[in-house]
Design a protein around this motif. Sequence first.
Motif, PDB file in Angstrom:
ATOM      1  N   UNK A   1       0.834  -1.205   0.000  1.00  0.00           N
ATOM      2  CA  UNK A   1       0.000   0.000   0.000  1.00  0.00           C
ATOM      3  C   UNK A   1       0.867   1.252   0.000  1.00  0.00           C
ATOM      4  N   UNK A   2       1.964   1.220   0.759  1.00  0.00           N
ATOM      5  CA  UNK A   2       2.905   2.344   0.762  1.00  0.00           C
ATOM      6  C   UNK A   2       3.419   2.580  -0.658  1.00  0.00           C
ATOM      7  N   UNK A   3       3.758   1.498  -1.348  1.00  0.00           N
ATOM      8  CA  UNK A   3       4.258   1.626  -2.718  1.00  0.00           C
ATOM      9  C   UNK A   3       3.164   2.116  -3.674  1.00  0.00           C
ATOM     10  N   UNK A   4       1.939   1.642  -3.490  1.00  0.00           N
ATOM     11  CA  UNK A   4       0.821   2.127  -4.318  1.00  0.00           C
ATOM     12  C   UNK A   4       0.712   3.643  -4.182  1.00  0.00           C
ATOM     13  N   UNK A   5       0.813   4.126  -2.960  1.00  0.00           N
ATOM     14  CA  UNK A   5       0.707   5.583  -2.720  1.00  0.00           C
ATOM     15  C   UNK A   5       1.868   6.341  -3.355  1.00  0.00           C
ATOM     16  N   UNK A   6       3.073   5.767  -3.287  1.00  0.00           N
ATOM     17  CA  UNK A   6       4.234   6.435  -3.901  1.00  0.00           C
ATOM     18  C   UNK A   6       4.101   6.474  -5.421  1.00  0.00           C
ATOM     19  N   UNK A   7       3.666   5.376  -6.011  1.00  0.00           N
ATOM     20  CA  UNK A   7       3.445   5.369  -7.460  1.00  0.00           C
ATOM     21  C   UNK A   7       2.341   6.355  -7.834  1.00  0.00           C
ATOM     22  N   UNK A   8       1.329   6.490  -7.000  1.00  0.00           N
ATOM     23  CA  UNK A   8       0.230   7.421  -7.281  1.00  0.00           C
ATOM     24  C   UNK A   8       0.730   8.863  -7.341  1.00  0.00           C
ATOM     25  N   UNK A   9       1.807   9.144  -6.620  1.00  0.00           N
ATOM     26  CA  UNK A   9       2.411  10.491  -6.633  1.00  0.00           C
ATOM     27  C   UNK A   9       3.530  10.594  -7.678  1.00  0.00           C
ATOM     28  N   UNK A  10       3.645   9.586  -8.516  1.00  0.00           N
ATOM     29  CA  UNK A  10       4.735   9.531  -9.507  1.00  0.00           C
ATOM     30  C   UNK A  10       6.100   9.609  -8.830  1.00  0.00           C
ATOM     31  N   UNK A  11       6.206   8.897  -7.718  1.00  0.00           N
ATOM     32  CA  UNK A  11       7.450   8.911  -6.941  1.00  0.00           C
ATOM     33  C   UNK A  11       7.883   7.487  -6.594  1.00  0.00           C
ATOM     34  N   UNK A  12       8.090   6.625  -7.614  1.00  0.00           N
ATOM     35  CA  UNK A  12       8.530   5.257  -7.303  1.00  0.00           C
ATOM     36  C   UNK A  12       9.935   5.292  -6.689  1.00  0.00           C
ATOM     37  N   UNK A  13      10.113   4.682  -5.513  1.00  0.00           N
ATOM     38  CA  UNK A  13      11.388   4.833  -4.797  1.00  0.00           C
ATOM     39  C   UNK A  13      12.514   3.930  -5.270  1.00  0.00           C
ATOM     40  N   UNK A  14      12.218   2.934  -6.094  1.00  0.00           N
ATOM     41  CA  UNK A  14      13.241   1.952  -6.448  1.00  0.00           C
ATOM     42  C   UNK A  14      13.349   1.765  -7.957  1.00  0.00           C
ATOM     43  N   UNK A  15      14.482   1.207  -8.402  1.00  0.00           N
ATOM     44  CA  UNK A  15      14.574   0.809  -9.810  1.00  0.00           C
ATOM     45  C   UNK A  15      13.764  -0.465 -10.066  1.00  0.00           C
ATOM     46  N   UNK A  16      13.525  -0.752 -11.311  1.00  0.00           N
ATOM     47  CA  UNK A  16      12.688  -1.884 -11.725  1.00  0.00           C
ATOM     48  C   UNK A  16      13.134  -3.205 -11.110  1.00  0.00           C
ATOM     49  N   UNK A  17      14.424  -3.442 -11.019  1.00  0.00           N
ATOM     50  CA  UNK A  17      14.920  -4.721 -10.498  1.00  0.00           C
ATOM     51  C   UNK A  17      14.461  -4.967  -9.059  1.00  0.00           C
ATOM     52  N   UNK A  18      14.344  -3.923  -8.284  1.00  0.00           N
ATOM     53  CA  UNK A  18      13.882  -4.080  -6.900  1.00  0.00           C
ATOM     54  C   UNK A  18      12.431  -4.549  -6.878  1.00  0.00           C
ATOM     55  N   UNK A  19      11.612  -4.038  -7.782  1.00  0.00           N
ATOM     56  CA  UNK A  19      10.214  -4.477  -7.835  1.00  0.00           C
ATOM     57  C   UNK A  19      10.111  -5.929  -8.272  1.00  0.00           C
ATOM     58  N   UNK A  20      11.041  -6.369  -9.085  1.00  0.00           N
ATOM     59  CA  UNK A  20      11.072  -7.796  -9.453  1.00  0.00           C
ATOM     60  C   UNK A  20      11.342  -8.642  -8.213  1.00  0.00           C
TER      61      UNK A  20
END
Length: 142
Positions: free
Chosen positions: A101-120
């Motif tokens: 949910x924290x990540x959903x909120x960050x993405x909603x603000x166009x502020x993804x905190x990590x590079x793509x590999x971390x999300x993998x």
Amino acid sequence: MAILWVKVFHVFFMVAWMAGIFYLPRLFVYHSQTDNQQVRDQFKIMERRLWYFVTPFALLTLILGLILIYMYGKEWFLVSKWLHVKIPLVLCLYVYHGYLFVLVRKFARDDPPYPTKVYRFINEAPVFLLLAVIALAITKTW
């Protein structure tokens, strides 16, 4: 017989919950790879809706699990060492759910905190936690 139906719905809601929280980080992977604002906006909608869709399944899984413990009784709970190991692992899955949910909120603000590999990694790591939970629930050994 009632206890079997409680188990059926407990497992059903757990599977539905897990499907959702395994897919959500996959959306983060795709979301973090795009530079197109329209596509990002679509991912924001999908991520938010998915999180809110699976959260009731998480709550029903928890409620039904507590009902099962109650139905089996205090004596059973005290001697079920496997369950004492399973519960902290399940709590980790709830923490993971909250972090999504924290990540959903960050993405909603166009502020993804990590590079793509971390999300993998975020997408794949909980699989092993779920494997441990299932193994404990089925084998009932520790």
